[in-house]
Design an enzyme around this catalytic site. Structure first.
Site, PDB file in Angstrom:
ATOM      1  N   CYS A 151       0.826  -1.214   0.000  1.00 12.37           N
ATOM      2  CA  CYS A 151       0.000   0.000   0.000  1.00 12.37           C
ATOM      3  C   CYS A 151       0.861   1.264   0.000  1.00 12.37           C
ATOM      4  CB  CYS A 151      -0.905  -0.041   1.225  1.00 12.37           C
ATOM      5  SG  CYS A 151      -1.805   1.459   1.503  1.00 12.37           S
ATOM      6  N   LYS A 187      -1.706   7.194  -5.988  1.00 11.26           N
ATOM      7  CA  LYS A 187      -2.510   8.417  -5.857  1.00 11.26           C
ATOM      8  C   LYS A 187      -1.646   9.664  -6.058  1.00 11.26           C
ATOM      9  CE  LYS A 187      -5.163   5.578  -5.676  1.00 11.26           C
ATOM     10  NZ  LYS A 187      -5.120   4.117  -5.543  1.00 11.26           N
ATOM     11  N   GLY A 200      -8.372  -4.330 -17.502  1.00 17.54           N
ATOM     12  CA  GLY A 200      -9.141  -3.088 -17.306  1.00 17.54           C
ATOM     13  C   GLY A 200      -9.807  -3.032 -15.946  1.00 17.54           C
ATOM     14  N   TYR A 224      -9.357  -1.797 -11.671  1.00 17.04           N
ATOM     15  CA  TYR A 224      -9.109  -0.447 -11.161  1.00 17.04           C
ATOM     16  C   TYR A 224      -7.635  -0.049 -11.222  1.00 17.04           C
ATOM     17  CZ  TYR A 224      -7.240  -1.441  -6.421  1.00 17.04           C
ATOM     18  OH  TYR A 224      -6.447  -1.805  -5.371  1.00 17.04           O
ATOM     19  N   GLU A 233      -8.847  -5.628 -22.429  1.00 19.00           N
ATOM     20  CA  GLU A 233      -9.606  -6.270 -21.346  1.00 19.00           C
ATOM     21  C   GLU A 233     -10.333  -7.498 -21.906  1.00 19.00           C
ATOM     22  OE1 GLU A 233     -10.304  -6.074 -17.902  1.00 19.00           O
ATOM     23  OE2 GLU A 233     -11.588  -7.770 -18.465  1.00 19.00           O
ATOM     24  N   GLY A 258      -4.562  -8.667 -11.933  1.00 20.47           N
ATOM     25  CA  GLY A 258      -4.950  -9.129 -10.600  1.00 20.47           C
ATOM     26  C   GLY A 258      -3.747  -9.300  -9.694  1.00 20.47           C
ATOM     27  N   ARG A 259      -4.031  -9.675  -8.442  1.00 17.13           N
ATOM     28  CA  ARG A 259      -2.967  -9.872  -7.464  1.00 17.13           C
ATOM     29  C   ARG A 259      -3.158 -11.221  -6.807  1.00 17.13           C
ATOM     30  NH1 ARG A 259       0.346  -5.803  -6.424  1.00 17.13           N
ATOM     31  NH2 ARG A 259       0.680  -6.450  -4.270  1.00 17.13           N
ATOM     32  N   ALA A 306      -6.577  -2.047   1.500  1.00 15.49           N
ATOM     33  CA  ALA A 306      -5.769  -1.695   2.671  1.00 15.49           C
ATOM     34  C   ALA A 306      -6.637  -1.524   3.921  1.00 15.49           C
ATOM     35  CB  ALA A 306      -5.007  -0.402   2.388  1.00 15.49           C
ATOM     36  N   HIS A 330     -24.501  23.291   1.934  1.00 15.52           N
ATOM     37  CA  HIS A 330     -24.656  23.755   0.557  1.00 15.52           C
ATOM     38  C   HIS A 330     -23.576  24.769   0.229  1.00 15.52           C
ATOM     39  CE1 HIS A 330     -26.676  24.939  -3.127  1.00 15.52           C
ATOM     40  NE2 HIS A 330     -26.530  26.209  -2.753  1.00 15.52           N
TER      41      HIS A 330
END
Ligand SMILES: Cc1cc2nc3c(=O)[nH]c(=O)nc-3n(C[C@H](O)[C@H](O)[C@H](O)COP(=O)(O)OP(=O)(O)OC[C@H]3O[C@@H](n4cnc5c(N)ncnc54)[C@H](O)[C@@H]3O)c2cc1C
Length: 465
Positions: free
Chosen positions: A43, A52, A184, A186, A206, A272-273, A320, A444
């Site tokens: 992570c 990120k 394809g 995340y 994909e 994938g993992r 995570a 708002h």
């Protein structure tokens, strides 16, 4: 080297392991944690945080490129920016480094002993660790396996050279001219989108009929639209077959069965993992497995007394925050607290453009249960804050029981909706009804107002649509 004895030994200092060790230390449990790499695991080092960081840098760059491309309705004029990816990587590594030290500091503060090296079981109560200064034997009353996961390799596209995993993609110091992403899901789409924004010509291959196949089509539609707008070629129903002999070209079998080739400077495989169960002597134990994962019960206990497993090594969802919640729970169980896994939902986020957040049941999942459901959906095209952020594509959707209005699931797609995960998760965990959300004053102008409006819509009382 003198043997160590402890009450709790944690193997792996990813989000699952380090949280478990910190909480155990806080509870006064004599705890040792072993880590082969750097504190923070996948992570912090090659997953959530660096991805990120890269996504943020790419977004900033793309925003300025967009503003520099002729006249824009915001009235901002600027010149074309330049991107020095090697500098971006230095900045990203700086964040990772600070967090590495942060995790080590927290472990020390909780009086957890950190042993650096690869752990290997000798038996259910003894582990040996190859450290830089020799072999360390650790005897433990309880052991937590938190060894995490690693990228899945395709046999016809082994990692190496220009075939890379997410780990290498997060360390590239120049933007590849042509990037092919195989998978394809995340991770592939988050990174593929970031590289497209940084100027790469990106293609996504994909095998399934659409991207993000684990999410419903309505949620993924705005993401597919944005990929197209960014010039990302998405080939669904297509299988990667391997590299052409000449190299630099990926052979694929298209949906209609024809063979195609895609020229690439880098091929990023994100299919994938897999759990890390090899190389740590698990064969010395008799653990029940659940497919490739370690089987656990609602207390994260494995089939061997005193051995727990948490995080990615125990299966989906490989996230995570699930690993952390399991880690915290196991520490308390070892301390003698009465705890069991009783979470109502685990939020999942795709940091794509726009972002997707889900918690609980989708409309399709809910309809598969025996209860009748009510669904309320509110579009961002009718939300003032979304308009001011030029992020009108997307919506918030609430799924509830028709009889008593208990909320079963919440989903959203839209710019910046990841931050709504906290409100959605809290609502589900607290067992809220539609009336609770509808009756809560939402500030708002915010994107969160769409949450209240979706609940109102499900009640047939919508105000702003
Ligand atoms: C590119 C990418 C982006 C991601 N983004 C997100 C996101 O946005 N949000 C999210 O929730 N999740 C995300 N994930 C998933 C997330 O990283 C994992 O779910 C999480 O790290 C799992 O934590 P863990 O503690 O189970 O294992 P890990 O984080 O994999 O840690 C396991 C640790 O154990 C160590 N280890 C393994 N074997 C041994 C041994 N024998 N001895 C000693 N140490 C050992 C490893 O070195 C590693 O440090 C992402 C993953 C990737 C790859």
């Amino acid at each position: 080297m003198k043997d160590i004895s402890c009450k709790l030994l944690v193997i792996g200092a990813g989000p699952g392991g380090y949280v478990c060790a910190i909480r155990a230390g806080q509870l006064g449990i004599d705890t040792v944690i072993v880590e082969a790499g750097k504190p923070g695991g996948t992570c912090l080092n090659v997953g959530c945080i660096p991805s990120k960081a890269l996504i943020h840098a790419a977004e900033e760059y793309d925003r300025i490129v967009h503003l520099a491309n002729g006249r824009n309705s915001l009235g901002i004029r600027t010149t074309k920016p330049e991107l020095d990816l090697s500098q971006t990587i230095v900045w990203k590594d700086g964040i990772v480094g600070r967090l590495n030290s942060g995790v080590s500091g927290l472990l020390k503060k909780a009086k957890v002993k950190i042993v650096q090296g690869r752990a290997r079981f000798r038996d259910g109560k003894t582990v040996e660790v190859e450290t830089e200064t020799g072999r360390q034997i650790i005897h433990a009353e309880n052991v937590v396996i938190a060894t995490g996961s690693a990228p899945v390799e395709l046999p016809n596209l082994p990692f190496g050279g220009f075939v890379i995993s997410s780990t290498e993609a997060l360390a590239l110091t120049s933007v590849p001219e042509r990037l092919v992403v195989v998978g394809g899901g995340y991770i592939g789409l988050e990174l593929g989108t970031a590289f497209a924004k940084m100027g790469a010509k990106v293609s996504v291959v994909e095998a399934q009929t659409r991207i993000l196949p684990q999410y419903d089509a309505e949620l993924t539609r705005p993401v597919a639209k944005r990929l197209q707008a960014l010039g990302i070629e998405v080939m669904t129903g297509a299988k990667a077959k391997g590299l052409a002999k000449a190299g630099g070209t990926l052979l694929i079998e298209a949906e209609d069965g024809s063979e195609k080739s895609l020229a690439a400077d880098k091929i990023l495989v994100t299919v994938g993992r897999k759990p890390v169960t090899q190389g740590c002597g698990l064969d010395e134990l008799v653990l029940d497995m659940d497919g490739p994962f370690i089987r656990i019960d609602e207390r994260c206990r494995t089939s061997m007394r005193g051995i727990y497993a948490i995080g990615d090594v125990t299966g989906e969802p490989m996230l995570a925050h699930r690993a952390m919640a399991q880690g915290e729970m196991v520490a308390e169980i070892v301390a003698g607290h009465k705890r069991a896994w009783d979470k109502r939902g685990i939020p999942a986020i795709c940091f794509t453009d726009p972002e997707i957040v889900t918690v609980g049941l989708s409309p399709e999942d809910a309809r598969r249960t025996d209860v009748d459901v009510k669904i309320g959906q509110f579009p961002y095209s009718a939300n003032g804050r979304a308009m001011t952020k030029m992020g009108e594509d997307g919506f918030v959707r609430v799924v509830a029981r028709a009889d008593n209005h208990l909320v079963l699931g919440i989903q959203a797609v839209g710019q910046g909706v990841s931050e709504l995960a906290a409100a959605f998760g809290l609502a589900l965990e607290m067992g809220t009804r539609l009336e609770d959300i509808a009756g809560t004053i939402h500030a708002h102008p915010t994107q969160g107002e769409a949450f209240q409006e979706a609940a109102l819509k499900a009640l047939g009382q919508e105000l702003h649509i």
